[in-house]
Design a protein around this motif. Sequence first.
Motif, PDB file in Angstrom:
ATOM      1  N   PHE A 108       5.322  14.670  -0.779  1.00 39.31           N
ATOM      2  CA  PHE A 108       4.505  14.606   0.445  1.00 39.31           C
ATOM      3  C   PHE A 108       3.056  14.956   0.128  1.00 39.31           C
ATOM      4  N   PRO A 109       2.113  14.423   0.900  1.00 36.46           N
ATOM      5  CA  PRO A 109       0.719  14.837   0.722  1.00 36.46           C
ATOM      6  C   PRO A 109       0.557  16.324   1.019  1.00 36.46           C
ATOM      7  N   PRO A 161      16.767   9.332   1.634  1.00 39.34           N
ATOM      8  CA  PRO A 161      15.349   9.590   1.329  1.00 39.34           C
ATOM      9  C   PRO A 161      14.400   8.554   1.936  1.00 39.34           C
ATOM     10  N   LEU A 162      14.752   7.291   1.893  1.00 38.53           N
ATOM     11  CA  LEU A 162      13.865   6.270   2.466  1.00 38.53           C
ATOM     12  C   LEU A 162      13.800   6.406   3.992  1.00 38.53           C
ATOM     13  N   ASP A 163      14.934   6.775   4.613  1.00 33.11           N
ATOM     14  CA  ASP A 163      14.939   7.009   6.061  1.00 33.11           C
ATOM     15  C   ASP A 163      13.899   8.066   6.410  1.00 33.11           C
ATOM     16  N   VAL A 164      13.914   9.158   5.655  1.00 33.98           N
ATOM     17  CA  VAL A 164      13.020  10.277   5.949  1.00 33.98           C
ATOM     18  C   VAL A 164      11.565   9.869   5.718  1.00 33.98           C
ATOM     19  N   LEU A 165      11.288   9.240   4.584  1.00 37.82           N
ATOM     20  CA  LEU A 165       9.913   8.868   4.271  1.00 37.82           C
ATOM     21  C   LEU A 165       9.354   7.871   5.283  1.00 37.82           C
ATOM     22  N   GLY A 167       2.962   6.602  -1.052  1.00 37.39           N
ATOM     23  CA  GLY A 167       1.575   6.174  -1.218  1.00 37.39           C
ATOM     24  C   GLY A 167       0.910   5.925   0.120  1.00 37.39           C
ATOM     25  N   ALA A 168       1.620   5.189   0.980  1.00 39.98           N
ATOM     26  CA  ALA A 168       1.080   4.891   2.311  1.00 39.98           C
ATOM     27  C   ALA A 168       0.900   6.177   3.104  1.00 39.98           C
ATOM     28  N   LEU A 169       1.846   7.097   2.957  1.00 38.71           N
ATOM     29  CA  LEU A 169       1.779   8.377   3.661  1.00 38.71           C
ATOM     30  C   LEU A 169       0.532   9.154   3.233  1.00 38.71           C
ATOM     31  N   GLN A 170       0.256   9.136   1.955  1.00 40.41           N
ATOM     32  CA  GLN A 170      -0.926   9.839   1.445  1.00 40.41           C
ATOM     33  C   GLN A 170      -2.193   9.268   2.082  1.00 40.41           C
TER      34      GLN A 170
END
Lengths: 102, 339, 376
Positions: free
Chosen positions: C56-57, C224-228, C21-24
Amino acid sequence: MCLGVPGKVLSISDDGMSAQVDFFGVQKELRLDIVDVPVTVGDYVLNHVGFAIRRIPPEEVGETLALFDQILKEAAAGDLMAEDVRGEMAAGKDAGGESGRG
Amino acid sequence: MTASGKVGLKHGAGGRAMRALIEEVFLGLASPVDGIGLSALDDGAAIRVGDRWLVITTDSHVVHPIFFPGGDIGRLAVSGTVNDLAMMGATEPLALTCAVILEEGFPRDDLVRVRDSMLEASREAGAPIVTGDTKVMGHGEVDGIVLNTAGVALCDRVVTDAGLRVGDRILVTGSVGDHGMAVMVKRHQLGIQGDLRSDVAPINGLVRAALLAGGEDVVAMKDPTRGGLASVLHEMAGKARVGVLLDETAVPVNAEVRAACEVLGIDPLVVANEGKAVIGVRPGAADRVLAALRAHPLGRHAAIVGTAITDRPGQVILDTGLGRRLLAEPDGEPLPRIC
Amino acid sequence: MASPFDELKFRDPERARALTGALQREVDAAGRTLSLMHVCGSHEQAIARFGLRAAFPRSLDVIMGPGCPVCVTDTPEVDEAVALAAQGARVCTYGDMLRLPGNSKSLADAQSDGGNVEVVYSVSQAVDLARQRPAEQVVFFASGFETTAVATAAVLLSGVPENFSVLSAHKYVPAAMDVVSEMKETNIEGFIAAGHAATITGWGIFEPFAARTRTPVVVAGFEPLDVLAAVLELVRLVRAGRHEVVNCYPRCVSKEGNGPALEKLWKVFDVVGGNWRGIARVPRGNLELRPEWDHVNARRRFQIDTAAVGGSSRNVLAEHCICGTIMSGLARPSDCSLFGKECRPDSPVGACMVSSEGSCKIWHVYGGPPDLREVA
């Protein structure tokens, strides 16, 4: 570079050169030639092709989650700041073009 | 074919390459039959006899090592054939055959041990071994032992692997990856210790329970041997021209298998099973078929894992719980990965 | 069936949702397409395996660079291994290298032709094999980046039997980022550094790179959390114009790296120039055994007859292969005329289609950039 899997040290050989490591369901012997610091039973280590390449300090696990939360918080704060700035700019516009620009 | 025009190991591994070999070479053997024949490429064949079906199947077994945690080549030979019959809907085998090719020097004690396993499995399945053949080849001319079993049964209704329709639910009768990981770890001496045990077992009783509960609402069945669950889902999706949406979080995987797979970089969804079935069921019957499976000792961990969908016919979509992707059709024997 | 993985497996779906969400929001605020690059096959695998690209966005492009050590292993190196198998040595290799084609053959082909080729999971397995078979020559075809090279080094330093030797095809990861950054055509705004190579080398080595190229670098782990989290942090650095190195994998990576491992690495190996498949000459890209180790260097021990390998079948299709361009992040697998047709996982033309960490293989296996948001 690739496929590093973390596990927990169950026992260490007498000569200190290898350890029996638990990967949460299976166990494997890892060599300790290249781990960065000495390991003890109960430590987490990162396995790569049969060698422990890192002792993962146990406190780092909690700190990792804290790091993710910190990154999230900063992103949210960034959004808030952006909100404030946008708010101010919008307010400035509403006040009309009376700032002296021709 | 490989660059040198020869058969490679991948052609026996149960994936795309093997299918291609069968289609290119062996389908040429097919001729019309009153029933389900070679061209259906199903687990077995079904020939009409009066108002019933005669179901026939054959399998050769070359597993190495021949003794592995949870079983051996003998148990595998009997279970594999009984299960193929069951996958066609024939859960009461009439008889099995057993042909064996031995390498000169094969220890007699091992042979007796294999025989005892076959007998035990045959009794579990209620499938008598009625005839066979024995050959011995010179030292080095064959690798230890090769077992071929064939089975016959009669049934009233044949279940293929091609019957899925959009909306149908897909069930798996228990945990996946057990057999392949147990054998792989032993074979490659990967130095992994853990309670990895093959699930090899005749499951005709389990399947009978499912068929009793679901009746005609059981529309597709296949056992996920070489190529694992992924392979079966691709076959079912391809033959029925539907897509499949698989919920990864719903697929049962033992902790030991999961751990071994993580360490070796292998996906449990492509690993072989020898005591499991994948069953396609009309949505209204899914819950009662699941209950019937779970009530059986071999089906305690049965689960509904997927749905047949309209999108992307022939393909399998995996919902990982964190995102979605396509699930590939396996190609060749899974190898431990490093980089 | 719950598994007791939770502590070290950072896969919590709720945090993942918060991060995406934050990435978007960050990418939307940037108002343009952002191109980021990672140089690690395992990162591509992690992204693909967990279906993260679907999360991913759309205006975020996370591109894979030349981070697959198998993919960049050049044909002559494979030919050397194939030749040694044909010459009677028992060649041990990591699984991923087995099917990589040389000029005309892979080690899998050599195996089909009767050569002794063994897949091993660890270099120590190859050494054990040499001990068990003293009458045979056992050659370890050493592939992988420096994370893997340290294992080869450790094994050599602890003593190996006389019938054991190493054919080094090891590569050096920092060269991957250098190669891409020197290409004028790229518009990569940030790099994701390989977390496990950095466990060995430390993240300090990226500081000169970040300063010189004026691009931010984050070091990321593989859960997955590391990557995000790392991608989110990198987008923020890009937007803020900060050309720094940020370590998002502190549980495994320190600034100085793993001292004991590095010491062993440089005692045994040296960085040399070499050809990377599809990318041509990379000045500091290969790891070769130092002269003191000639006695275990397969290239010194044997007269390797690569000319005798595989006869005359020159792979015509290879001329259409654009793996090099793809590995440089300048083209996508789907841009290649051979992709999915003549070049498929079961009949690969280029290296990117062979390795489980090659971008073409991953794209083929996962059906292209999986955009599976709208599924009934």
